[in-house]
Design a protein around this motif. Structure first.
Motif, PDB file in Angstrom:
ATOM      1  N   VAL A   1       0.816  -1.220   0.000  1.00 52.00           N
ATOM      2  CA  VAL A   1       0.000   0.000   0.000  1.00 52.00           C
ATOM      3  C   VAL A   1       0.851   1.273   0.000  1.00 52.00           C
ATOM      4  N   ASP A   2       0.202   2.390  -0.322  1.00 55.88           N
ATOM      5  CA  ASP A   2       0.851   3.693  -0.211  1.00 55.88           C
ATOM      6  C   ASP A   2       0.604   4.277   1.172  1.00 55.88           C
ATOM      7  N   THR A   3      -0.585   4.015   1.690  1.00 52.70           N
ATOM      8  CA  THR A   3      -0.943   4.518   3.026  1.00 52.70           C
ATOM      9  C   THR A   3      -1.634   3.412   3.824  1.00 52.70           C
ATOM     10  N   LEU A   4      -1.265   3.316   5.083  1.00 51.09           N
ATOM     11  CA  LEU A   4      -1.938   2.362   5.975  1.00 51.09           C
ATOM     12  C   LEU A   4      -2.521   3.138   7.147  1.00 51.09           C
ATOM     13  N   ILE A   5      -3.839   3.037   7.293  1.00 53.90           N
ATOM     14  CA  ILE A   5      -4.517   3.726   8.393  1.00 53.90           C
ATOM     15  C   ILE A   5      -4.852   2.691   9.450  1.00 53.90           C
ATOM     16  N   ILE A   6      -4.449   2.950  10.679  1.00 52.84           N
ATOM     17  CA  ILE A   6      -4.761   2.000  11.754  1.00 52.84           C
ATOM     18  C   ILE A   6      -5.680   2.669  12.764  1.00 52.84           C
ATOM     19  N   GLY A   7      -6.826   2.056  13.005  1.00 51.37           N
ATOM     20  CA  GLY A   7      -7.774   2.575  13.987  1.00 51.37           C
ATOM     21  C   GLY A   7      -8.183   1.444  14.912  1.00 51.37           C
ATOM     22  N   GLY A   8      -9.240   1.689  15.699  1.00 51.39           N
ATOM     23  CA  GLY A   8      -9.745   0.618  16.562  1.00 51.39           C
ATOM     24  C   GLY A   8      -8.854   0.376  17.762  1.00 51.39           C
TER      25      GLY A   8
END
Ligand code: AMP
Length: 394
Positions: free
Chosen positions: A213-220
């Motif tokens: 990926v170009d961007t990895l968003i981590i939430g939760g």
């Protein structure tokens, strides 16, 4: 997909054992509360009817642990199928016993028999070759369309393929194509959003996605382990203390690979794990003691939203907050809404994120909503799925 599908073989007049994922949620009275998995199987079933096959359906439902239990009977599924197809679906009383044999013997082309829950048999989850052989003996061809269980090597999802010509159904084909196209040739920017409770469940996925990926968003819940690893106070938020080093390694890998890794910049915190608990928004780096992070805050929604709007391919797996409580569902619902509006290929890994999308009435706005949480995670991880591997190559 490099596997054969029902279209690659002649099914006319043949007894086709079609493994579906009819593991549908039910209320206390046994009413099906969400029929999406049954609907998802209709394309293959209709194709087989239209092409004069004798259709022997099988599936698991719940966890009856190898014995008959009435509450796990596929009877409600048979009724729902009849309603959806406008055609008789005969439910067998057993899986590979006398009743199934007799029903199958008497089938005409286009008829449908549904075997009872395969998990009523001890051999199913053990992938017992003897049980797989008995199941296979009912049919001439095996078709796997149960994408949601392709990550499990059970008798009806993999073992049976040793004894019959084995091909994929249309749902499996569609799921694999969407996921593998996105992973192999994504239109960029390619963004993944990962949420959910535990880092440990998603280590392999994070690691594999950092290559792509170009961007990895981590939430939760799992975001707090990353925040803690950076030295911030996270109060009572979820944290896997034994995964702090790993979180640091993953953040280093992101840097090395030039992947933008985004964590929530603000957090909705609550006093207790309760629906109506007191709550407020704070910076993610300043979570006070005795408070717990339950959702991403408005600034994070904005930050993530801006990034998502630039994407051409987005994969989302796992809620970014405790979305079962309305108070902490804002982040997850906002992500769903943003995804429904972007001009990009949007792929939702099954499970909770698919449920959130469905609840928000946005399923039709996504390019693909997977029917299998565990299976789609395994695909994202780049692992082979036993229920697919066992099928014939083209
Ligand atoms: P998973 O099965 O790992 O995808 O986790 C899904 C679960 O994570 C859902 O039940 C969510 O409510 C829960 N979850 C997500 N974020 C949080 C959070 N910040 N605190 C507690 N639970 C969370």
């Amino acid at each position: 997909m490099n596997k054969k599908t029902v279209k690659d073989i002649d099914v006319k007049g043949k007894r086709v054992l079609l493994r579906c994922d009819f593991n549908v949620p039910q209320d206390e009275d046994g009413n099906i509360t969400d029929n999406r998995r049954i609907v998802a199987a209709l394309d293959t079933i209709k194709y087989l009817i239209y092409n004069d096959a004798k259709i022997i359906l099988c599936s698991h439902l719940g966890r009856p642990k190898g014995e008959f239990k009435k509450q796990f009977s596929l009877s409600p599924v048979a009724k729902e199928l009849e309603k959806l197809l406008g055609k008789e679906v005969k439910l067998s009383e057993d899986v590979v016993g006398e009743c199934s044999k007799k029903l199958v013997q008497n089938m005409k082309d286009g008829d449908i028999v549904l075997l009872e829950n395969v998990r009523f048999e001890k051999g199913e989850e053990k992938n017992d070759p003897e049980f797989a052989k008995q199941l296979a003996s009912l049919a001439d061809i095996y078709v796997n369309d149960a994408f949601g269980t392709t990550h499990r090597a059970h008798a009806s999802t993999a073992g049976v393929a040793k004894f019959l010509p084995a091909v994929a159904g249309f749902l499996v084909e569609k799921e694999i194509n969407f996921m593998s196209n996105a992973l192999k040739n994504p239109e960029r920017p390619f963004i993944a959003i990962l949420g959910g409770a535990k880092v440990s469940d998603k280590i392999g996925v994070i690691d594999a996605l950092l290559e792509k990926v170009d961007t990895l968003i981590i939430g939760g819940g799992m975001a707090y382990t990353f925040l803690k690893a950076q030295g911030y106070n996270i109060g009572n938020s979820m944290c896997e203390a034994d995964k702090l080093d790993l979180a640091i390694k993953l953040m280093e890998k992101a840097k090395e690979k030039n992947v933008k890794l985004l964590l929530p910049v603000d957090t909705v915190i609550g006093k207790e794990f309760k629906r109506d608990t007191e709550s407020k928004v704070v910076k993610s780096t300043e979570i006070p003691n005795d408070w717990e992070g339950f959702d991403i805050g408005p600034k994070s929604i904005e930050l993530f939203g801006e990034e998502i709007k630039k994407a051409k391919t987005v994969i989302w797996n796992g809620p970014v907050g405790l979305f079962e409580f309305d108070k902490f569902a804002v982040g997850t619902n906002s992500i769903a809404k943003i995804l429904s509006e972007v001009d990009a290929t949007t792929i939702i890994g099954g499970g909770d994120s698919a449920a959130a999308i469905e609840k928000a009435g946005l399923t039709d706005k996504m390019s693909h909503v997977s029917t299998g949480g565990g299976a789609s995670l395994q695909l994202l991880e780049g692992k082979e799925l036993p229920g697919i591997e066992c099928l014939e190559n083209k």
